[in-house]
Design a protein around this motif. Structure first.
Motif, mmCIF file in Angstrom:
data_model
loop_
_atom_site.group_PDB
_atom_site.id
_atom_site.type_symbol
_atom_site.label_atom_id
_atom_site.label_comp_id
_atom_site.label_asym_id
_atom_site.label_seq_id
_atom_site.Cartn_x
_atom_site.Cartn_y
_atom_site.Cartn_z
ATOM 1 N N ILE A 189 46.937 32.519 49.399
ATOM 2 C CA ILE A 189 46.593 32.877 48.002
ATOM 3 C C ILE A 189 45.234 33.759 48.001
ATOM 4 C CG2 ILE A 189 45.863 31.942 45.813
ATOM 5 C CD1 ILE A 189 48.999 31.303 46.481
ATOM 6 N N ALA A 190 44.260 33.450 48.928
ATOM 7 C CA ALA A 190 43.388 34.184 49.134
ATOM 8 C C ALA A 190 43.620 35.950 49.382
ATOM 9 C CB ALA A 190 42.088 33.731 50.010
ATOM 10 N N ALA A 191 44.618 35.873 50.288
ATOM 11 C CA ALA A 191 44.987 37.280 50.786
ATOM 12 C C ALA A 191 45.631 37.935 49.844
ATOM 13 C CB ALA A 191 45.743 36.990 52.004
ATOM 14 N N LEU A 192 46.696 37.274 49.008
ATOM 15 C CA LEU A 192 47.241 38.006 48.047
ATOM 16 C C LEU A 192 46.091 38.461 46.715
ATOM 17 C CD1 LEU A 192 50.456 35.667 47.367
ATOM 18 C CD2 LEU A 192 50.225 38.032 48.547
ATOM 19 N N THR A 193 45.203 37.484 46.557
ATOM 20 C CA THR A 193 44.053 38.144 45.637
ATOM 21 C C THR A 193 43.439 39.030 46.108
ATOM 22 O OG1 THR A 193 44.020 35.435 44.952
ATOM 23 C CG2 THR A 193 42.311 37.148 44.246
ATOM 24 N N SER A 194 43.265 39.293 47.404
ATOM 25 C CA SER A 194 42.585 40.366 48.250
ATOM 26 C C SER A 194 43.138 41.521 47.952
ATOM 27 C CB SER A 194 42.114 40.094 49.524
ATOM 28 O OG SER A 194 41.187 38.807 49.796
ATOM 29 N N THR A 195 44.408 41.485 47.977
ATOM 30 C CA THR A 195 45.379 42.787 47.823
ATOM 31 C C THR A 195 45.014 43.238 46.151
ATOM 32 O OG1 THR A 195 46.994 41.954 49.171
ATOM 33 C CG2 THR A 195 47.519 43.836 47.610
ATOM 34 N N VAL A 196 45.197 42.255 45.349
ATOM 35 C CA VAL A 196 44.740 42.676 43.859
ATOM 36 C C VAL A 196 43.358 43.183 43.692
ATOM 37 C CG1 VAL A 196 44.419 41.734 41.522
ATOM 38 C CG2 VAL A 196 46.216 41.031 43.158
ATOM 39 N N LEU A 197 42.323 42.658 44.559
ATOM 40 C CA LEU A 197 41.195 43.259 44.408
ATOM 41 C C LEU A 197 40.764 44.423 45.055
ATOM 42 C CD1 LEU A 197 38.087 42.646 43.902
ATOM 43 C CD2 LEU A 197 37.818 41.825 46.222
#
Length: 227
Positions: A189-197
């Protein structure tokens, strides 16, 4: 103690030196001075193309009398774009998130356009306060409304720039905090959120340039009404 998210917008200082002053002065040192040579390097060529392109776009509908504002408005455009983009770097401060600074830039320029219109063509300038064909009963109300609309323009300029940049910085901080918290417990989830970032950061780069252009574009429209 938990800090407020808005603490990042406080004017910082280091060893008693206000970093606000450094952030305001830094953009002026980043543009190379034009030369008198026929052939320049790529940076100067790109800079000249950028200035010529936006000068033509901004001043095409403005009469020749208003072209003397070109140097001022284009310089302010470059200054705002640079200051907004520098504020996206880590451990930096964005002066344009301060409403006082934006109002300090918007109010004198707006007032100068109004004074110039009142001096050069007072009848035309005052005519904006009352649309043609207005019924007699609505004249006092419309004059009051148009006067308030005229006086609120610098506030709208400053608030628009401040709100857009502040909202973007807050979103970046919220999402980066979420990535930091989720990294140990839910790395996927953190990696996906990093993409959004990353996508949000690219969006903020575009917003930083677009909001500076909109600020100058609205000033040019106010100038167009008074020349």
């Amino acid at each position: 103690m938990t800090l407020s998210l808005f603490d990042q917008f406080l004017s910082p200082s280091l060893l008693g030196i206000p970093l606000m002053a450094i952030a305001i002065l830094t953009p002026w040192t980043m543009f190379p001075a034009p030369t008198t040579r026929w052939v320049n390097n790529r940076v100067l060529t790109l800079q000249a193309w950028f200035i010529n392109f936006f000068t033509q776009q901004l001043f095409l509908p403005i009469t020749r009398h208003g072209h003397k504002w070109a140097l001022l408005l284009i310089s302010l455009l470059l200054y705002l774009i640079t200051m907004n983009l520098l504020g996206l770097l880590p451990y930096t401060f964005t002066p344009t998130t301060q409403l006082a600074l934006n109002l300090g830039l918007a109010t004198p320029l707006w007032l100068a356009t109004v004074v110039m219109g009142m001096r050069n063509q007072p009848t035309h300038a005052l005519g904006h306060l009352l649309p043609e064909g207005t019924p007699n009963a609505l004249i006092p109300i419309l004059v009051i409304i148009e006067t308030i609309s005229l006086l609120i323009r610098p506030l709208a300029l400053g608030v628009r720039l401040t709100a857009n940049l502040t909202a973007g910085h807050l979103l970046i901080q919220l999402i980066s905090t979420a990535v930091f918290v989720l990294l140990s417990s839910m790395p996927t989830i953190a990696a996906l959120t990093s993409t959004v970032l990353v996508l949000l950061t690219v969006l903020e780069v575009a917003v930083a340039m677009i909001q500076a252009y909109v600020f100058i574009l609205l000033l040019s429209l106010y100038l167009q009404e008074n020349v």
